[in-house]
Design a protein around this motif. Sequence first.
Motif, short mmCIF file in Angstrom:
data_model
loop_
_atom_site.label_atom_id
_atom_site.label_comp_id
_atom_site.label_asym_id
_atom_site.label_seq_id
_atom_site.Cartn_x
_atom_site.Cartn_y
_atom_site.Cartn_z
N UNK A 89 -5.39 6.92 10.05
CA UNK A 89 -6.22 5.75 9.78
C UNK A 89 -5.36 4.50 9.82
N UNK A 90 -5.88 3.47 10.47
CA UNK A 90 -5.21 2.18 10.50
C UNK A 90 -6.24 1.06 10.58
N UNK A 91 -6.18 0.17 9.62
CA UNK A 91 -6.91 -1.09 9.65
C UNK A 91 -5.96 -2.12 9.06
N UNK A 92 -5.27 -2.80 9.95
CA UNK A 92 -4.17 -3.69 9.56
C UNK A 92 -4.48 -4.66 8.42
N UNK A 93 -5.68 -5.28 8.39
CA UNK A 93 -5.93 -6.21 7.29
C UNK A 93 -5.84 -5.57 5.91
N UNK A 94 -5.96 -4.24 5.82
CA UNK A 94 -5.90 -3.56 4.53
C UNK A 94 -4.51 -3.10 4.13
N UNK A 95 -3.52 -3.19 5.02
CA UNK A 95 -2.20 -2.70 4.67
C UNK A 95 -1.66 -3.29 3.36
N UNK A 96 -1.76 -4.60 3.11
CA UNK A 96 -1.28 -5.12 1.82
C UNK A 96 -2.04 -4.55 0.62
N UNK A 97 -3.36 -4.38 0.75
CA UNK A 97 -4.15 -3.82 -0.35
C UNK A 97 -3.78 -2.36 -0.59
N UNK A 98 -3.55 -1.61 0.48
CA UNK A 98 -3.17 -0.20 0.34
C UNK A 98 -1.84 -0.11 -0.39
N UNK A 99 -0.87 -0.89 0.02
CA UNK A 99 0.44 -0.87 -0.61
C UNK A 99 0.36 -1.32 -2.07
N UNK A 100 -0.54 -2.25 -2.35
CA UNK A 100 -0.72 -2.73 -3.72
C UNK A 100 -1.28 -1.66 -4.65
N UNK A 101 -1.91 -0.60 -4.11
CA UNK A 101 -2.46 0.46 -4.97
C UNK A 101 -1.39 1.43 -5.44
N UNK A 102 -0.17 1.33 -4.91
CA UNK A 102 0.92 2.21 -5.34
C UNK A 102 1.44 1.72 -6.70
N UNK A 103 1.34 2.59 -7.70
CA UNK A 103 1.77 2.25 -9.06
C UNK A 103 3.29 2.17 -9.13
N UNK A 104 3.83 1.49 -10.14
CA UNK A 104 5.28 1.53 -10.36
C UNK A 104 5.74 2.98 -10.47
N UNK A 105 6.75 3.33 -9.71
CA UNK A 105 7.23 4.70 -9.67
C UNK A 105 6.41 5.59 -8.76
N UNK A 106 5.34 5.04 -8.18
CA UNK A 106 4.45 5.82 -7.33
C UNK A 106 4.93 5.89 -5.89
N UNK A 107 4.29 6.73 -5.13
CA UNK A 107 4.70 6.99 -3.76
C UNK A 107 3.55 6.77 -2.78
N UNK A 108 3.89 6.23 -1.63
CA UNK A 108 2.98 6.09 -0.50
C UNK A 108 3.44 7.08 0.57
N UNK A 109 2.50 7.88 1.07
CA UNK A 109 2.77 8.79 2.17
C UNK A 109 1.74 8.45 3.24
N UNK A 110 2.22 7.90 4.35
CA UNK A 110 1.33 7.35 5.38
C UNK A 110 1.75 7.92 6.72
#
Length: 182
Positions: A89-110
């Motif tokens: 999945x890719x919708x570029x305008x949402x990349x900042x919002x997606x990254x913002x959902x990662x909690x402190x100490x949390x991980x993003x796997x994309x």
Amino acid sequence: MHDTPTPPSDWVRRWCTGLAPGRALDLACGRGRHLRWLAQQGWQVTGVDRDEQALAGLQGLGELLHADIESGPWPLAGRRFDLVVVTNYLWRPLLPAIIDTVAPGGRLVYETFGAGHERLGRPSRPDFLLQPAELLQACRELQVLGYECGQLPSPERVVQRIAAQRDDAVHHLPVWAVAPGG
């Protein structure tokens, strides 16, 4: 006749196995291959997708949000997750919002399709294909744990994928951009 569930991505399994379960988000979860696997691993899962029928097959796994995240309001404003998984999945305008959902100490796997995939099939529109190092740039505020870009053999596809963490305690590791499996 029951469909055999598609197994989780090797990339997702690699970067999620061994993590202490917490709150996980599977964005654009579709039929829930990662949502199901994460729930089996003990995660409290939230799945978001615009396909109401796909979500109907996931009832009882966790929180399910039916939302068109490309043209509707962002349904996760102010929420943070210990793990955020996004695949195919890719919708570029949402990349900042997606990254913002990662909690402190949390991980993003994309993991999604990259430029060059158009010669192999769909998606083929540049809007849906990451440019070289685009995920690295989008994740610049996170600590990169792993990054790959290149062509995979089975099924044949060109991907770009990243595992990154929001945690200043993680030591900066060198980033090696290599072809998957290389």
